[in-house]
Design a protein around this motif. Structure first.
Motif, short mmCIF file in Angstrom:
data_model
loop_
_atom_site.label_atom_id
_atom_site.label_comp_id
_atom_site.label_asym_id
_atom_site.label_seq_id
_atom_site.Cartn_x
_atom_site.Cartn_y
_atom_site.Cartn_z
N MET A 51 0.94 -1.16 0.02
CA MET A 51 0.09 0.09 0.07
C MET A 51 0.82 1.29 0.24
O MET A 51 0.38 2.37 -0.13
N HIS A 52 2.27 1.06 0.60
CA HIS A 52 2.97 2.26 0.60
C HIS A 52 2.51 3.57 1.16
O HIS A 52 2.62 4.73 0.69
N CYS A 53 2.13 3.36 2.44
CA CYS A 53 1.48 4.32 3.20
C CYS A 53 2.29 4.80 4.16
O CYS A 53 3.36 4.05 4.62
N VAL A 59 -1.17 5.44 12.21
CA VAL A 59 -1.77 6.17 13.32
C VAL A 59 -3.16 6.75 13.24
O VAL A 59 -4.00 6.52 13.96
N MET A 60 -3.32 7.57 11.95
CA MET A 60 -4.70 7.89 11.93
C MET A 60 -5.57 6.77 11.77
O MET A 60 -6.81 6.95 12.34
N ALA A 61 -5.34 5.84 11.23
CA ALA A 61 -6.26 4.62 11.19
C ALA A 61 -6.56 4.01 12.59
O ALA A 61 -7.71 3.42 12.91
N LEU A 62 -5.62 4.11 13.29
CA LEU A 62 -5.80 3.48 14.99
C LEU A 62 -6.96 4.39 15.40
O LEU A 62 -7.74 4.05 16.42
N ILE A 63 -6.69 5.65 15.14
CA ILE A 63 -7.32 6.72 15.96
C ILE A 63 -8.94 6.43 15.27
O ILE A 63 -10.18 6.47 15.99
N SER A 91 -7.03 2.37 4.73
CA SER A 91 -7.48 3.11 3.23
C SER A 91 -7.89 4.50 3.23
O SER A 91 -7.78 5.21 2.59
N ILE A 92 -8.79 4.43 4.45
CA ILE A 92 -9.64 5.62 4.57
C ILE A 92 -8.46 6.88 4.79
O ILE A 92 -8.60 7.80 4.42
N ALA A 93 -7.69 6.37 6.05
CA ALA A 93 -6.60 7.27 6.39
C ALA A 93 -5.77 7.88 4.90
O ALA A 93 -5.39 9.10 5.08
N VAL A 94 -5.54 7.16 4.43
CA VAL A 94 -4.76 7.41 2.99
C VAL A 94 -5.41 8.35 2.27
O VAL A 94 -4.80 9.30 1.64
N LYS A 95 -6.48 7.89 1.90
CA LYS A 95 -7.45 8.83 0.92
C LYS A 95 -7.46 10.24 1.52
O LYS A 95 -7.46 11.12 0.86
N PHE A 96 -7.84 10.33 2.94
CA PHE A 96 -7.86 11.39 3.32
C PHE A 96 -6.82 12.42 3.62
O PHE A 96 -6.69 13.49 3.47
N SER A 97 -5.67 11.85 3.74
CA SER A 97 -4.20 12.62 4.08
C SER A 97 -3.57 12.78 2.96
O SER A 97 -2.57 13.59 3.08
N GLU A 98 -3.61 12.01 1.91
CA GLU A 98 -2.70 12.05 0.82
C GLU A 98 -3.42 12.25 -0.33
O GLU A 98 -4.44 12.03 -0.74
N ILE A 171 0.08 17.12 8.40
CA ILE A 171 -1.01 16.44 8.13
C ILE A 171 -2.11 16.94 8.87
O ILE A 171 -3.20 16.90 8.35
N VAL A 172 -2.10 17.00 10.23
CA VAL A 172 -3.05 17.43 11.09
C VAL A 172 -3.34 18.97 10.73
O VAL A 172 -4.66 19.40 10.52
N LEU A 173 -2.44 19.73 10.31
CA LEU A 173 -2.54 21.13 10.12
C LEU A 173 -3.12 21.33 8.86
O LEU A 173 -3.92 22.07 8.66
N ASN A 174 -2.74 20.55 7.79
CA ASN A 174 -3.27 20.61 6.38
C ASN A 174 -4.71 20.00 6.28
O ASN A 174 -5.44 20.53 5.53
#
Length: 178
Positions: A51-53, A59-63, A91-98, A171-174
């Protein structure tokens, strides 16, 4: 595999040992037909390879998993369904942040589930979270502390410390709501 991913795997394995809920409607979203033959640590290694995350996505996925549990005040997964639940969350974390990410069919193939199931699970997961994907800087930092603490409490050697975790604060700020 990085020490942060090993700590995340340990945290997830620790979660599943406390999870012994009866069959409930929420749990049915993430049920597996059979016990995965791969450990959580090896599964995260597999996901990381294909997945190359970035590490912050784990960490986001755990949250997100934690939010799901706290929203319903009960565990909605067990050691059988945990792999699938984390795949969807990651996968949701990746889509949201990348800016760049893969298709659902690719993530489904990597995770070993049919694309149709992946799509349905993703939609259910997002609805159960009420589409609340924003993570504050403080929440992210607190979760890093919890992950590191869990790893150290298991007396594992060579686990990460907060000082050497490469935390992507931007990532959090953006992703902050306007």
């Amino acid at each position: 595999m990085s020490s942060l991913l090993e700590a995340v795997a340990l945290f997830l394995e620790n979660y599943s040992t406390f999870s012994s809920c009866p069959k409930e409607n929420l749990k049915l979203f993430f049920e597996q037909a059979k016990i995965p033959s791969i450990s959580m640590c090896n599964y995260l290694g597999h996901l990381n390879l294909y997945m190359h995350c970035p590490e912050h996505c784990y960490v986001m996925a755990l949250i997100y998993v934690e939010r799901l549990i706290s929203n319903f005040k009960k565990n909605i997964f067990d050691n059988i369904s945990l792999h699938k639940l984390f795949l969807i969350s990651l996968s949701i974390a990746v889509k949201f942040s990348e800016d760049k990410y893969c298709t659902n069919s690719y993530y489904a193939k990597v995770g070993g589930i049919p694309t149709k199931d992946f799509n349905n699970l993703e939609q259910s997961f997002l609805m159960l979270l009420d589409f609340n994907l924003y993570i504050s800087y403080e929440n992210y930092e607190n979760f890093i502390d919890i992950i590191v603490s869990t790893a150290h409490s298991k007396n594992r050697q060579n686990y990460t410390t907060k000082e050497n975790v490469h935390i992507t604060h931007e990532i959090v700020l953006n992703c902050a709501p306007a």
